[in-house]
Design an enzyme around this catalytic site. Structure first.
Site, short mmCIF file in Angstrom:
data_model
loop_
_atom_site.label_atom_id
_atom_site.label_comp_id
_atom_site.label_asym_id
_atom_site.label_seq_id
_atom_site.Cartn_x
_atom_site.Cartn_y
_atom_site.Cartn_z
N SER A 26 22.00 1.34 65.71
CA SER A 26 22.56 1.13 67.03
C SER A 26 23.83 1.91 67.06
O SER A 26 24.61 1.78 66.17
CB SER A 26 22.89 -0.33 67.22
N TYR A 241 12.82 3.07 69.12
CA TYR A 241 14.02 3.56 69.80
C TYR A 241 14.37 2.62 70.96
O TYR A 241 13.51 2.29 71.77
CB TYR A 241 13.80 4.98 70.34
N PHE A 298 24.96 4.13 73.01
CA PHE A 298 24.30 2.89 72.60
C PHE A 298 22.84 3.24 72.38
O PHE A 298 22.12 3.55 73.32
CB PHE A 298 24.40 1.80 73.68
N GLU A 299 22.44 3.21 71.15
CA GLU A 299 21.03 3.38 70.84
C GLU A 299 20.71 2.56 69.60
O GLU A 299 21.55 2.39 68.73
CB GLU A 299 20.65 4.85 70.63
N ILE A 300 19.53 2.02 69.57
CA ILE A 300 19.05 1.30 68.39
C ILE A 300 17.77 2.01 68.00
O ILE A 300 16.83 2.08 68.79
CB ILE A 300 18.76 -0.18 68.70
#
Length: 404
Positions: A26, A241, A298-300
């Site tokens: 994240s 993703y 913001f990425e997971i």
């Protein structure tokens, strides 16, 4: 002796990334507090018709200040320092194998503390995920002392390898300097910055290779209490993703990115997922990139996705083309968004990509505020996704079961 200013990390590229067994990542990026950055953000808001809060309508943000304990900390050499661990409870047994990853400078400390405080208050005080901090120079004791004191999980500090940070041997520096000068004259945000390009390249193709992340297969604001573990959700539902905000990229920063991508697809058609989300980024015959991308502050993401053969070979193809130096491949405010987004849309199946519509998040000048969640969120529900600059409506159209 400290490194020359132009070769150092730009003002606050604090990227918090979650990487896990299946390696969940994240990552968030904090606001750059230089005068030039502020002026550029103001111009962008004006162009998009947004207020100072980044919304079409006014939003007043209030964040909680619940207490969080200190975490254990290791220095750049992996040695333990004397900070106590805290608050271990039953939730630890249910966590994903994950960590927050933060790329930052020593001078970013106070803004990073705000970001960590928000994440701890809204989520991590219950789960105590650890943190990994990277810098292009060693972190000082003050940075380590304050960040480890506010984090509820263990903290580890490391260096970005020089050979991954600096330009590769095949880059023509005269050509690259001319390109930077032209972008500066065209008033492209970060257009004249060599270090920003280094960051774009590092975030696109190297961070997940760092030795501190191998065990795992910034004035950012979080508006909503999280009553579940999104990293465990990713793992349990086989998502690769996850994202919260999507928007259009500046065309002037990526003039040949899609052409280079099409070259790669033509040579490696077997890497395309079936089905995929190509229609979201290049509708119709796929000849033109519509510039839609996930805002990667913001990425997971599953780290195995970044380490996969399709992604690795795609990055190598882009890197060899020189676009990270000769153009400015990297999102308006973030470093790696178009590359990550194009790769996810092409190499993953739709069900492997998840929109975290229930997570409230803000990074200048945009934000996402979940609808109908006023009991747990402190943000204006008039959301950016309804703005003309958002690509989320197109995503929802292509993914009618987005809320599932």
């Amino acid at each position: 002796m400290s490194a020359p200013r132009e070769y150092r990390l730009p003002p606050i590229r604090a990227v918090l990334a979650l990487v896990g067994v299946f390696a969940v990542l994240s990552h968030f990026s904090a606001v750059h507090h230089s005068e030039a950055y502020s002026n550029r953000i103001s111009s962008l808001r004006s162009y998009l018709g947004l207020g100072s809060d980044g919304m079409p309508l006014s939003a007043r943000v209030r964040l909680g200040h619940a207490a969080a304990g200190a975490g254990a900390v290791a220095d750049d050499g992996g040695h333990s320092l004397a900070f106590e661990s805290s608050l271990v409870n039953s939730t630890l047994d249910q966590r994903a194998n994950a960590t927050f990853f933060i790329l930052a400078r020593n001078s970013d400390l106070w803004d990073i503390l705000k970001s960590i405080r928000g994440m701890e208050d809204r989520f991590n005080r219950r789960y105590h995920y650890p943190y990994v901090f990277l810098n292009d120079v060693p972190f000082d004791d003050e940075f380590k002392r304050h960040t480890s004191a506010i984090a509820s999980g263990p903290c580890t500090y490391g260096l970005v390898p020089k050979e991954q940070w600096e330009e590769p041997a095949w880059i023509d520096e005269t050509k690259a300097a001319a390109a930077r000068q032209q972008m500066a004259e065209d008033k492209v945000i970060y257009g004249d910055s060599k270090v920003y390009r280094r960051m774009c390249r590092y975030e696109s193709g190297f961070f997940y290779r760092h030795e501190l992340l191998r065990p795992y297969n910034p004035n950012v604001q979080y508006f909503c209490d999280l009553d579940y573990d999104p990293f465990r959700y990713m793992q349990d539902h086989e998502k690769k993703y996850g994202w919260t905000v999507s928007l259009y990229e500046y065309e002037s920063t990526i003039p040949t990115l899609w052409e280079k991508t099409k070259e790669f697809i033509k040579t490696n058609p077997g890497y395309l997922a079936e089905p995929n989300m190509k229609e979201w980024i290049a509708p119709g015959d796929g000849e033109t990139y519509n510039r839609c991308h996930f805002w990667s502050n913001f990425e997971i993401a599953d780290m195995d996705f970044f380490r996969s053969e399709p992604y690795s070979r795609y990055f190598d193809h882009l890197d060899r083309s020189g676009g990270f130096s000769y153009e400015r491949w990297g999102e308006t405010i973030l470093a790696d968004a178009p590359v990550h987004s194009i790769a996810a849309a092409l190499f993953l199946q739709p069900q492997e990509i998840h929109w975290f519509h229930d997570i409230g998040y803000r990074h200048e000048p945009f934000q996402h505020c979940p609808q109908g969640a006023t009991d747990r969120c402190a943000c204006d529900p008039h959301d950016f996704e309804a703005h003309w600059y958002s690509c989320t409506p197109k995503w929802k159209e292509l993914q009618p079961n987005w809320a599932a």
